[in-house]
Design a protein around this motif. Sequence first.
Motif, PDB file in Angstrom:
ATOM      1  N   TRP A   1     -14.401 127.899 -73.802  1.00  0.00           N
ATOM      2  CA  TRP A   1     -14.647 126.087 -73.286  1.00  0.00           C
ATOM      3  C   TRP A   1     -13.902 125.375 -74.366  1.00  0.00           C
ATOM      4  O   TRP A   1     -13.496 124.121 -74.028  1.00  0.00           O
ATOM      5  CB  TRP A   1     -16.354 125.803 -73.524  1.00  0.00           C
ATOM      6  CG  TRP A   1     -16.872 126.950 -72.936  1.00  0.00           C
ATOM      7  CD1 TRP A   1     -16.183 127.775 -71.478  1.00  0.00           C
ATOM      8  CD2 TRP A   1     -18.107 126.891 -72.444  1.00  0.00           C
ATOM      9  NE1 TRP A   1     -17.927 128.083 -70.842  1.00  0.00           N
ATOM     10  CE2 TRP A   1     -18.463 127.697 -71.332  1.00  0.00           C
ATOM     11  CE3 TRP A   1     -19.340 126.634 -73.273  1.00  0.00           C
ATOM     12  CZ2 TRP A   1     -20.014 128.589 -71.291  1.00  0.00           C
ATOM     13  CZ3 TRP A   1     -21.158 127.288 -73.188  1.00  0.00           C
ATOM     14  CH2 TRP A   1     -21.131 127.662 -71.951  1.00  0.00           C
TER      15      TRP A   1
ATOM     16  N   GLU B   1     -10.769 126.050 -76.135  1.00  0.00           N
ATOM     17  CA  GLU B   1      -9.619 125.751 -75.699  1.00  0.00           C
ATOM     18  C   GLU B   1      -9.178 124.625 -74.763  1.00  0.00           C
ATOM     19  O   GLU B   1      -8.342 124.219 -74.379  1.00  0.00           O
ATOM     20  CB  GLU B   1      -9.137 127.186 -75.285  1.00  0.00           C
ATOM     21  CG  GLU B   1      -9.019 127.573 -77.289  1.00  0.00           C
ATOM     22  CD  GLU B   1      -8.013 129.088 -76.993  1.00  0.00           C
ATOM     23  OE1 GLU B   1      -7.063 129.161 -77.195  1.00  0.00           O
ATOM     24  OE2 GLU B   1      -8.671 130.092 -76.140  1.00  0.00           O
ATOM     25  N   LYS B   2     -10.430 125.274 -73.445  1.00  0.00           N
ATOM     26  CA  LYS B   2     -10.048 124.523 -72.334  1.00  0.00           C
ATOM     27  C   LYS B   2     -10.352 123.091 -72.616  1.00  0.00           C
ATOM     28  O   LYS B   2      -9.707 122.135 -71.937  1.00  0.00           O
ATOM     29  CB  LYS B   2     -10.706 125.421 -70.581  1.00  0.00           C
ATOM     30  CG  LYS B   2     -10.828 124.480 -69.390  1.00  0.00           C
ATOM     31  CD  LYS B   2     -11.659 125.072 -68.754  1.00  0.00           C
ATOM     32  CE  LYS B   2     -11.387 124.841 -67.236  1.00  0.00           C
ATOM     33  NZ  LYS B   2     -12.225 125.028 -66.749  1.00  0.00           N
ATOM     34  N   TYR B   3     -11.660 122.660 -72.729  1.00  0.00           N
ATOM     35  CA  TYR B   3     -12.222 121.060 -72.605  1.00  0.00           C
ATOM     36  C   TYR B   3     -11.459 120.396 -73.990  1.00  0.00           C
ATOM     37  O   TYR B   3     -11.568 119.345 -74.119  1.00  0.00           O
ATOM     38  CB  TYR B   3     -14.048 121.222 -72.960  1.00  0.00           C
ATOM     39  CG  TYR B   3     -14.224 121.993 -71.239  1.00  0.00           C
ATOM     40  CD1 TYR B   3     -13.751 121.278 -70.561  1.00  0.00           C
ATOM     41  CD2 TYR B   3     -15.059 123.199 -71.229  1.00  0.00           C
ATOM     42  CE1 TYR B   3     -14.018 122.303 -68.853  1.00  0.00           C
ATOM     43  CE2 TYR B   3     -15.177 124.156 -70.214  1.00  0.00           C
ATOM     44  CZ  TYR B   3     -15.045 123.079 -68.411  1.00  0.00           C
ATOM     45  OH  TYR B   3     -15.055 123.715 -67.433  1.00  0.00           O
ATOM     46  N   LEU B   4     -11.781 121.044 -75.175  1.00  0.00           N
ATOM     47  CA  LEU B   4     -11.356 119.946 -75.731  1.00  0.00           C
ATOM     48  C   LEU B   4     -10.110 120.495 -76.708  1.00  0.00           C
ATOM     49  O   LEU B   4      -9.566 120.171 -77.687  1.00  0.00           O
ATOM     50  CB  LEU B   4     -11.601 120.911 -77.449  1.00  0.00           C
ATOM     51  CG  LEU B   4     -13.752 120.095 -77.741  1.00  0.00           C
ATOM     52  CD1 LEU B   4     -14.101 120.722 -78.853  1.00  0.00           C
ATOM     53  CD2 LEU B   4     -14.205 119.072 -77.131  1.00  0.00           C
ATOM     54  N   LYS B   5      -9.321 121.315 -76.358  1.00  0.00           N
ATOM     55  CA  LYS B   5      -7.358 121.698 -75.988  1.00  0.00           C
ATOM     56  C   LYS B   5      -7.489 121.990 -78.075  1.00  0.00           C
ATOM     57  O   LYS B   5      -6.316 121.516 -78.782  1.00  0.00           O
ATOM     58  CB  LYS B   5      -6.878 119.653 -75.819  1.00  0.00           C
ATOM     59  CG  LYS B   5      -7.064 119.866 -75.084  1.00  0.00           C
ATOM     60  CD  LYS B   5      -7.010 120.698 -73.435  1.00  0.00           C
ATOM     61  CE  LYS B   5      -6.934 119.867 -72.685  1.00  0.00           C
ATOM     62  NZ  LYS B   5      -7.280 121.242 -71.155  1.00  0.00           N
ATOM     63  N   ILE B   6      -7.896 122.988 -78.293  1.00  0.00           N
ATOM     64  CA  ILE B   6      -8.094 123.672 -79.864  1.00  0.00           C
ATOM     65  C   ILE B   6      -8.584 125.003 -79.934  1.00  0.00           C
ATOM     66  O   ILE B   6      -8.699 125.533 -79.726  1.00  0.00           O
ATOM     67  CB  ILE B   6      -9.147 122.869 -80.059  1.00  0.00           C
ATOM     68  CG1 ILE B   6      -9.348 121.140 -80.619  1.00  0.00           C
ATOM     69  CG2 ILE B   6      -9.283 123.627 -82.020  1.00  0.00           C
ATOM     70  CD1 ILE B   6     -10.907 121.267 -81.553  1.00  0.00           C
ATOM     71  N   LYS B   7      -7.129 125.319 -79.999  1.00  0.00           N
ATOM     72  CA  LYS B   7      -6.665 126.876 -80.011  1.00  0.00           C
ATOM     73  C   LYS B   7      -7.353 127.321 -81.341  1.00  0.00           C
ATOM     74  O   LYS B   7      -7.843 127.072 -82.051  1.00  0.00           O
ATOM     75  CB  LYS B   7      -5.359 127.178 -80.364  1.00  0.00           C
ATOM     76  CG  LYS B   7      -4.049 125.736 -79.510  1.00  0.00           C
ATOM     77  CD  LYS B   7      -4.323 126.522 -78.393  1.00  0.00           C
ATOM     78  CE  LYS B   7      -3.356 126.097 -77.431  1.00  0.00           C
ATOM     79  NZ  LYS B   7      -3.072 126.880 -76.015  1.00  0.00           N
TER      80      LYS B   7
ATOM     81  N   LYS C   1      -6.398 128.398 -84.774  1.00  0.00           N
ATOM     82  CA  LYS C   1      -7.175 126.813 -85.258  1.00  0.00           C
ATOM     83  C   LYS C   1      -8.407 127.304 -85.811  1.00  0.00           C
ATOM     84  O   LYS C   1      -8.381 126.036 -87.095  1.00  0.00           O
ATOM     85  CB  LYS C   1      -6.645 125.341 -84.809  1.00  0.00           C
ATOM     86  CG  LYS C   1      -6.722 124.083 -85.613  1.00  0.00           C
ATOM     87  CD  LYS C   1      -6.028 123.178 -84.808  1.00  0.00           C
ATOM     88  CE  LYS C   1      -6.555 122.100 -85.725  1.00  0.00           C
ATOM     89  NZ  LYS C   1      -5.469 120.509 -85.166  1.00  0.00           N
TER      90      LYS C   1
END
Length: 148
Positions: free
Chosen positions: A68, A70-76, A79
């Motif tokens: 979620w 990665e998908k919604y907040l675009k945080i790998k 990281k």
Amino acid sequence: MINELGYLALFAASFLAATVLPFSSEMVLSGMLVAGFDPYISLAVATTGNWLGGLSSYWIGWLGKWAWIEKYLKIKAEKIERLRQRIAGKEGWIAFFCWLPVIGDPIAVVLGLIKTRFIPTALWMLVGKAARYAVWGYLTLKGIELFG
């Protein structure tokens, strides 16, 4: 009866203020102190409510799924893993600052998300929140003394 309702309202306000909902429990605490409620009980109730609210934010983060984030907040995930490694062993000091306005609630969520150790996180969060209410309560009582 009125005292119990007042303390219940303070608990609810303090709990809600420690979530992502914008709410000022400090004003409720000050109002109760001005109205003559017991300062020690008021501080204990406010601290407990706010601490449990902070722990609920921590728990929400704990339940968060990497996919979620990665998908919604675009945080790998890499990281977040680097952040977790940087915080490891310092979660207590970081949790202490969960009392801060605006950023305190996200700090609690992030601490849960990266699965920090619960006991140090919870204890330092309690210390920070108690210190904030103690200072606020002290200033309110001094204000009452000065202007009342």
